[in-house]
Design an enzyme around this catalytic site. Structure first.
Site, PDB file in Angstrom:
ATOM      1  N   GLU A  98     -28.419  -6.202  17.335  1.00  0.00           N
ATOM      2  CA  GLU A  98     -29.963  -6.291  16.041  1.00  0.00           C
ATOM      3  C   GLU A  98     -30.945  -6.686  16.935  1.00  0.00           C
ATOM      4  O   GLU A  98     -31.416  -7.615  15.758  1.00  0.00           O
ATOM      5  CB  GLU A  98     -28.302  -7.252  15.503  1.00  0.00           C
ATOM      6  N   GLU A 138     -19.915  -3.108  15.723  1.00  0.00           N
ATOM      7  CA  GLU A 138     -19.502  -4.054  14.961  1.00  0.00           C
ATOM      8  C   GLU A 138     -19.434  -2.987  13.646  1.00  0.00           C
ATOM      9  O   GLU A 138     -20.245  -2.556  12.648  1.00  0.00           O
ATOM     10  CB  GLU A 138     -20.394  -5.209  14.654  1.00  0.00           C
TER      11      GLU A 138
HETATM   12  C1  BG6 Z   1     -23.828  -9.229  13.313  1.00  0.00           C
HETATM   13  C2  BG6 Z   1     -24.022 -10.079  13.799  1.00  0.00           C
HETATM   14  O1  BG6 Z   1     -25.290  -9.462  11.836  1.00  0.00           O
HETATM   15  O2  BG6 Z   1     -23.235  -9.400  12.097  1.00  0.00           O
HETATM   16  C3  BG6 Z   1     -22.733 -11.352  14.360  1.00  0.00           C
HETATM   17  O3  BG6 Z   1     -24.317  -9.956  15.075  1.00  0.00           O
HETATM   18  C4  BG6 Z   1     -22.085 -11.544  12.900  1.00  0.00           C
HETATM   19  O4  BG6 Z   1     -23.378 -12.362  15.041  1.00  0.00           O
HETATM   20  C5  BG6 Z   1     -21.701 -10.792  12.105  1.00  0.00           C
HETATM   21  O5  BG6 Z   1     -21.478 -12.732  13.146  1.00  0.00           O
HETATM   22  C6  BG6 Z   1     -20.898 -10.931  10.193  1.00  0.00           C
HETATM   23  O6  BG6 Z   1     -22.403 -11.599  10.100  1.00  0.00           O
HETATM   24  P1  BG6 Z   1     -22.323 -12.883   9.181  1.00  0.00           P
HETATM   25  O7  BG6 Z   1     -23.097 -14.177   9.105  1.00  0.00           O
HETATM   26  O8  BG6 Z   1     -20.324 -13.071   9.033  1.00  0.00           O
HETATM   27  O9  BG6 Z   1     -21.280 -14.135  10.778  1.00  0.00           O
END
Ligand code: BG6
Length: 481
Positions: free
Chosen positions: A186, A380
């Site tokens: 990211e 993701e």
């Molecule tokens: C992304 C990141 O922004 O979102 C992860 O690459 C992160 O590391 C994921 O865990 C979800 O975000 P959060 O804050 O719910 O863990």
């Protein structure tokens, strides 16, 4: 539960799950690992504000805070059990990051730490035992703390050769074992919050853009050097960038708002991928630099490196869209949507206020593909939700299944739109420590981990209802949803 809609994912589509070292491994000081930025992150919703607060000394303070990432879910010791569960679901790919400080504990040593290298050898071997391809992020919010404290993070040009060395060491070591790589997780997220990926908070609001874009430049050079090294060392491998993509919708048809949305999208969603994919700074950024009085220090040869180090694919995270308008009141703001904007009246939000928008995923990959026409990898996506462990040990996470089903359907539509998708690794395939809040109770997994926000729990793993659902999705290559 089933429907007959065909999603027609290509043969060899990389179904799997995604994680990051700091959010799963634990063992924060095991095997001579050095501290990284995630190791000083306290648990709780205020963690990022604490980290960004003026005067924060980047020290561990057990008297006042808990540090959930120190133990995380103990993947460091339990990786065999976890990988066996991924294999049972039929994973074709598993995205993980290498913790930079397991390899170079301070970041600036001349020799790598063999214990750290050996750990990932064991993990990759275990994955290959089941035919699971590792997809490796070289840097996922895990900058060595020493580089943060002594060098000021990515503000410093000196970090570039440290990163290049680290990348070359792992590319060389794992060249037989890893065929899919990504440089910075990211990378564009630093526009909102540089501390996690760049290792600094801007010194003032005035200098914010100057500092952030200079650090971006260093990261672009570093990323391109890693890409070049990968192509030399492992010609058959694929190496990508990784961006946080949240399509920006204009709140209405007022041209002022449409223009505002377009400019915000260029800057946040496309600036970094333009540089990574096209190998040059995009035309639109010149005006922005002028208006914000940004002057980049560019060394001789940098632009050639960036030009030669273009990526093979774009990895993206997708959680939400952003709806925005030029002038907005506090009351209109979408609370909790981490990419900001105003509330979208057509969308519901998660328990953490992240707006749920499956069509936004189809829109995102269509936008990216028509701009670049290179393969995309959704590395993701997922729903952070509260799960209830029933007395009989079951977890009925049908809300997660609904969320994932709609996003997979949207990808299937995108494939039919002509978008070239390499795979889908949903985020947090096993429950892990939330990045933004440090909570365990914000769960994403198909596998439940018995650990609570206060650190208690047995760390036992349990299959959720979504585990069985995802297994069928993979088995049918996305046909059975
Ligand atoms: C992304 C990141 O922004 O979102 C992860 O690459 C992160 O590391 C994921 O865990 C979800 O975000 P959060 O804050 O719910 O863990």
């Amino acid at each position: 539960m089933y429907n007959n809609e065909k999603t027609r994912f290509p043969e060899g589509f990389l179904w799997g799950g995604a994680t990051a070292a700091n959010q799963i491994e634990g063992g924060f000081n095991a095997g001579h690992k050095g501290l990284n930025i995630a190791d000083v992150l306290p648990g709780g919703k205020e963690r990022l504000n604490i980290l960004m607060s003026a005067g924060f000394d980047f020290e561990i303070d057990h008297e006042n805070y808990r540090y959930p990432n120190h133990e995380a879910i103990d993947f460091y010791h339990r990786y065999k059990e976890d990988i066996a569960l991924f294999a049972e679901m039929g994973f074709k790919a598993f995205r993980l990051s290498i913790a930079w400080t397991r390899i170079f504990p301070n970041g600036d040593e001349s020799e790598p730490n063999e214990e750290g290298l050996a750990f990932y050898d064991r993990v990759f071997d275990e994955l290959h035992k089941y035919g699971i391809e590792p997809v490796v992020t070289i840097s996922h919010y895990e900058m060595p703390l020493h580089l943060v404290k002594e060098y000021g993070g990515w503000r410093s040009r000196q970090v570039v050769p440290f990163f290049e060395k680290y990348a070359k060491v792992i590319l060389t070591r794992y060249k037989e074992k890893v065929k899919y790589w990504m440089t910075f997780n990211e990378i564009n997220g630093a526009l909102k919050m540089p501390i996690m990926s760049m290792g600094f908070s801007p010194q003032s609001e005035e200098s914010r853009y100057q500092e952030t874009f200079q650090a971006f430049h260093h990261q672009f050079v570093a990323s391109a050097l890693a890409v070049k090294a990968c192509k030399d060392l492992i010609p058959e491998a694929k190496i990508g960038c990784m961006i946080l993509f949240a399509p920006v919708y204009s709140y209405d048809s007022n041209p002022e708002n449409v223009m505002y949305a377009l400019k915000e999208e260029e800057l946040f969603n496309f600036f970094c991928s333009d540089v990574h994919v096209r190998g040059k700074y995009p035309a639109f950024i010149e005006r922005f630099f002028k208006e914000k009085k940004i002057t980049l220090e560019i060394q001789e040869g940098d632009l050639e490196i960036i030009k030669e180090g273009t990526v093979d694919y774009i990895g993206l995270s997708y959680y939400m869209s952003r709806t925005d308008k030029k002038e907005k009141t506090q009351a209109e703001t979408a609370q909790g949507n981490i990419v900001g904007g105003v509330k979208n009246p057509f969308l519901k939000a998660s328990d953490w206020g992240w707006e749920i928008d499956p069509i936004g995923l189809r829109i995102s990959v269509n936008k990216l593909y028509s701009r670049y026409e290179i393969p995309l990898f959704v590395v993701e996506n997922g729903l952070g939700a509260y799960d209830k462990l029933e007395e009989d040990g079951s977890i009925h996470d049908d809300y997660r299944i609904d969320y994932l089903r709609e996003h997979v359907k949207a990808m299937g539509e995108a494939v039919q739109d002509g978008v070239e998708l390499m795979g889908y690794t949903s985020w947090g395939c096993i429950d892990l420590v939330s990045m933004s809040t440090g909570e365990m109770s914000k769960r994403y997994g198909f596998i439940y981990v018995d650990k609570n926000d206060d650190g208690s729990g047995t760390l036992d793993r349990k299959k959720k209802q979504s585990f069985h659902w995802y297994k069928k999705v993979i088995e049918s290559n996305g046909e059975v949803l």
